[in-house]
Every structure is written in structure tokens, then in C-alpha cells.
Design a protein around this motif. Structure first.
Motif, PDB file in Angstrom:
ATOM      1  N   PHE A 143       0.824  -1.117   0.170  1.00 57.01           N
ATOM      2  CA  PHE A 143      -0.109   0.122  -0.057  1.00 57.01           C
ATOM      3  C   PHE A 143       0.937   1.353  -0.061  1.00 57.01           C
ATOM      4  O   PHE A 143       2.215   1.038   0.209  1.00 57.01           O
ATOM      5  CB  PHE A 143      -0.962   0.024   1.190  1.00 57.01           C
ATOM      6  CG  PHE A 143      -2.007  -1.071   1.130  1.00 57.01           C
ATOM      7  CD1 PHE A 143      -1.599  -2.297   1.638  1.00 57.01           C
ATOM      8  CD2 PHE A 143      -3.361  -0.744   0.971  1.00 57.01           C
ATOM      9  CE1 PHE A 143      -2.693  -3.411   1.585  1.00 57.01           C
ATOM     10  CE2 PHE A 143      -4.108  -1.823   0.898  1.00 57.01           C
ATOM     11  CZ  PHE A 143      -3.971  -3.089   1.104  1.00 57.01           C
ATOM     12  N   ARG A 144       0.394   2.258  -0.148  1.00 55.97           N
ATOM     13  CA  ARG A 144       1.173   3.616  -0.251  1.00 55.97           C
ATOM     14  C   ARG A 144       0.202   4.931   0.214  1.00 55.97           C
ATOM     15  O   ARG A 144      -0.993   4.658   0.258  1.00 55.97           O
ATOM     16  CB  ARG A 144       1.765   4.071  -1.482  1.00 55.97           C
ATOM     17  CG  ARG A 144       0.742   4.376  -2.771  1.00 55.97           C
ATOM     18  CD  ARG A 144       1.522   4.536  -4.006  1.00 55.97           C
ATOM     19  NE  ARG A 144       0.551   5.040  -5.091  1.00 55.97           N
ATOM     20  CZ  ARG A 144       0.843   5.393  -6.141  1.00 55.97           C
ATOM     21  NH1 ARG A 144       2.049   4.787  -6.618  1.00 55.97           N
ATOM     22  NH2 ARG A 144       0.065   6.111  -7.110  1.00 55.97           N
ATOM     23  N   ARG A 145       0.721   5.672   0.890  1.00 49.79           N
ATOM     24  CA  ARG A 145       0.376   7.096   1.140  1.00 49.79           C
ATOM     25  C   ARG A 145       1.122   8.100   0.870  1.00 49.79           C
ATOM     26  O   ARG A 145       2.102   8.134   1.438  1.00 49.79           O
ATOM     27  CB  ARG A 145       0.047   7.103   2.930  1.00 49.79           C
ATOM     28  CG  ARG A 145      -0.634   8.224   3.228  1.00 49.79           C
ATOM     29  CD  ARG A 145      -0.982   8.169   4.887  1.00 49.79           C
ATOM     30  NE  ARG A 145      -1.891   7.158   4.832  1.00 49.79           N
ATOM     31  CZ  ARG A 145      -2.472   6.800   6.317  1.00 49.79           C
ATOM     32  NH1 ARG A 145      -1.500   6.889   7.150  1.00 49.79           N
ATOM     33  NH2 ARG A 145      -3.332   6.033   6.178  1.00 49.79           N
ATOM     34  N   ASN A 170      -2.897  12.586   1.230  1.00 46.92           N
ATOM     35  CA  ASN A 170      -3.902  11.591   0.688  1.00 46.92           C
ATOM     36  C   ASN A 170      -4.137  10.363   1.979  1.00 46.92           C
ATOM     37  O   ASN A 170      -3.416  10.144   2.781  1.00 46.92           O
ATOM     38  CB  ASN A 170      -3.374  10.946  -0.504  1.00 46.92           C
ATOM     39  CG  ASN A 170      -3.302  11.757  -1.614  1.00 46.92           C
ATOM     40  OD1 ASN A 170      -4.013  13.228  -1.419  1.00 46.92           O
ATOM     41  ND2 ASN A 170      -2.811  11.537  -2.751  1.00 46.92           N
ATOM     42  N   GLU A 171      -4.956   9.720   1.295  1.00 45.51           N
ATOM     43  CA  GLU A 171      -5.598   8.382   2.149  1.00 45.51           C
ATOM     44  C   GLU A 171      -4.642   7.381   1.862  1.00 45.51           C
ATOM     45  O   GLU A 171      -4.068   7.445   0.662  1.00 45.51           O
ATOM     46  CB  GLU A 171      -6.982   7.948   1.877  1.00 45.51           C
ATOM     47  CG  GLU A 171      -7.967   8.984   2.413  1.00 45.51           C
ATOM     48  CD  GLU A 171      -8.005   9.113   3.865  1.00 45.51           C
ATOM     49  OE1 GLU A 171      -7.932  10.106   4.440  1.00 45.51           O
ATOM     50  OE2 GLU A 171      -7.940   7.877   4.532  1.00 45.51           O
ATOM     51  N   ARG A 172      -4.423   6.303   2.604  1.00 39.37           N
ATOM     52  CA  ARG A 172      -3.533   5.134   2.119  1.00 39.37           C
ATOM     53  C   ARG A 172      -4.317   4.473   1.219  1.00 39.37           C
ATOM     54  O   ARG A 172      -5.692   4.249   0.982  1.00 39.37           O
ATOM     55  CB  ARG A 172      -3.333   4.063   3.407  1.00 39.37           C
ATOM     56  CG  ARG A 172      -2.951   2.973   3.045  1.00 39.37           C
ATOM     57  CD  ARG A 172      -2.556   2.142   4.389  1.00 39.37           C
ATOM     58  NE  ARG A 172      -3.892   1.973   5.176  1.00 39.37           N
ATOM     59  CZ  ARG A 172      -3.723   1.495   6.358  1.00 39.37           C
ATOM     60  NH1 ARG A 172      -2.703   1.166   7.071  1.00 39.37           N
ATOM     61  NH2 ARG A 172      -5.092   1.488   6.976  1.00 39.37           N
ATOM     62  N   GLU A 173      -3.759   3.842   0.008  1.00 43.21           N
ATOM     63  CA  GLU A 173      -4.182   3.265  -1.050  1.00 43.21           C
ATOM     64  C   GLU A 173      -3.572   2.041  -1.516  1.00 43.21           C
ATOM     65  O   GLU A 173      -2.474   1.893  -1.352  1.00 43.21           O
ATOM     66  CB  GLU A 173      -4.184   4.256  -2.501  1.00 43.21           C
ATOM     67  CG  GLU A 173      -2.893   4.667  -2.966  1.00 43.21           C
ATOM     68  CD  GLU A 173      -3.041   5.736  -3.963  1.00 43.21           C
ATOM     69  OE1 GLU A 173      -4.246   6.037  -4.493  1.00 43.21           O
ATOM     70  OE2 GLU A 173      -2.006   5.946  -4.629  1.00 43.21           O
ATOM     71  N   ALA A 215       5.287   8.529  -2.372  1.00 46.86           N
ATOM     72  CA  ALA A 215       4.466   8.215  -1.334  1.00 46.86           C
ATOM     73  C   ALA A 215       5.444   7.498  -0.287  1.00 46.86           C
ATOM     74  O   ALA A 215       6.710   7.129  -0.544  1.00 46.86           O
ATOM     75  CB  ALA A 215       3.356   7.516  -1.818  1.00 46.86           C
ATOM     76  N   TYR A 248       5.864   3.745   1.100  1.00 45.07           N
ATOM     77  CA  TYR A 248       5.116   2.616   0.842  1.00 45.07           C
ATOM     78  C   TYR A 248       5.152   1.513   1.976  1.00 45.07           C
ATOM     79  O   TYR A 248       6.315   1.637   2.631  1.00 45.07           O
ATOM     80  CB  TYR A 248       5.925   2.008  -0.392  1.00 45.07           C
ATOM     81  CG  TYR A 248       5.610   2.629  -1.689  1.00 45.07           C
ATOM     82  CD1 TYR A 248       6.120   3.943  -1.882  1.00 45.07           C
ATOM     83  CD2 TYR A 248       4.811   2.115  -2.453  1.00 45.07           C
ATOM     84  CE1 TYR A 248       5.565   4.483  -3.265  1.00 45.07           C
ATOM     85  CE2 TYR A 248       4.624   2.500  -3.852  1.00 45.07           C
ATOM     86  CZ  TYR A 248       4.818   3.932  -4.137  1.00 45.07           C
ATOM     87  OH  TYR A 248       4.387   4.497  -5.318  1.00 45.07           O
ATOM     88  N   TYR A 249       4.164   0.925   2.417  1.00 45.86           N
ATOM     89  CA  TYR A 249       3.998   0.115   3.291  1.00 45.86           C
ATOM     90  C   TYR A 249       3.820  -1.567   2.844  1.00 45.86           C
ATOM     91  O   TYR A 249       2.983  -1.769   1.950  1.00 45.86           O
ATOM     92  CB  TYR A 249       2.883   0.430   4.264  1.00 45.86           C
ATOM     93  CG  TYR A 249       2.809   1.610   4.968  1.00 45.86           C
ATOM     94  CD1 TYR A 249       2.150   2.953   3.898  1.00 45.86           C
ATOM     95  CD2 TYR A 249       3.564   1.789   5.890  1.00 45.86           C
ATOM     96  CE1 TYR A 249       2.514   4.275   4.584  1.00 45.86           C
ATOM     97  CE2 TYR A 249       3.640   3.155   6.383  1.00 45.86           C
ATOM     98  CZ  TYR A 249       2.996   4.387   5.830  1.00 45.86           C
ATOM     99  OH  TYR A 249       3.166   5.551   6.387  1.00 45.86           O
TER     100      TYR A 249
END
Length: 128
Positions: free
Chosen positions: A37-39, A43-46, A92, A94-95
Motif C-alpha cells: 500500500f502507499r500513502r 492523501n488516504e492510504r491506497e 509516497a 510505501y507499506y
């Protein structure tokens, strides 16, 4: 206890490439679905990409299809995200995350709520 550690982020020019890694320890990594995922700032996490426990099922969000590739090496307890043709809008944190719902099945989700363990994130910055 599961620990996830992302690495490989950095600063790159538009059009360049980076390879993110997510190293897992603790619970048996190889038996669970995982995702990236990324934020971006403000922005919201996507969702970016997800992979089932055995790598058979893979899903991408539309805006990274053809540019990003998710993979995993269960023997090394590591998941990867190869990012090519990077754009400034890819900037972003990244997770990586593990989903217990994807235990030894074909499941690989794009919903952040279905992930149970998260890493601290790695910053990716793409300059124009």
C-alpha cells in the motif's frame, strides 16, 4: 509477533526504477497473503498490489499495471515490489502488510482493513 521491515525506497528521477523489499520475521510468512500500500502526503492510504501465499494470484491497482511487479520469495521470507517507469505521482510512503485472511488459500485483498500486520514504511520520492 510478526515484524515487517521495508527497504529500498529513495529518491529517483521520473522514468527511473526502484525495487522495494519487505522482510518478515516471526509468524510463518510463507503461508499468508501479502500486499503493498502507499500513502502520499495529504492523501488516504491506497492499495498498490497484493499476492497470495504461493504467488499464484496477483492483483494490481490500475494505475500501476504494466509498471510495477509484486513477487515473493518464501524461502527468504521476503516480498518485493519492482517499480519501473516511475512518475512523480508515485511519490509516497510505501507499506507492506500481511493478511491472515489469506492463509494457505487463493485470497489476496486490496482492502487495507483485511491486513493485520504492517511495516513502518519506506519513502519513495520521484522527481520530475
Amino acid at each position: 509477533q510478526v515484524q515487517l521491515v521495508e527497504s529500498g525506497g529513495g529518491l529517483v528521477q521520473a522514468g527511473g526504477s526502484l525495487r522495494l523489499s519487505c522482510a518478515a520475521s516471526g509468524r510463518t510468512f510463507s503461508q499468508y497473503a501479502m500486499g503493498w500500500f502507499r500513502r502520499a502526503p495529504g492523501n488516504e492510504r491506497e492499495f498498490v498490489a497484493a499476492i497470495s501465499w504461493n504467488g499464484v494470484n496477483i492483483y494490481y491497482v490500475d494505475f500501476v499495471k504494466g509498471r510495477f511487479t509484486i513477487s515473493r520469495d518464501n524461502a527468504k521470507n521476503t516480498m518485493y515490489l519492482q517499480m519501473n517507469s516511475l512518475k512523480p505521482e508515485d511519490t509516497a510512503v510505501y507499506y507492506c502488510a500481511i493478511s491472515r485472511k489469506g492463509y494457505l488459500n487463493s485470497y489476496a485483498s486490496g482492502r487495507a482493513s483485511e491486513y493485520d500486520y504492517w511495516g513502518q514504511g519506506t519513502q519513495v520520492t520521484v522527481s520530475s
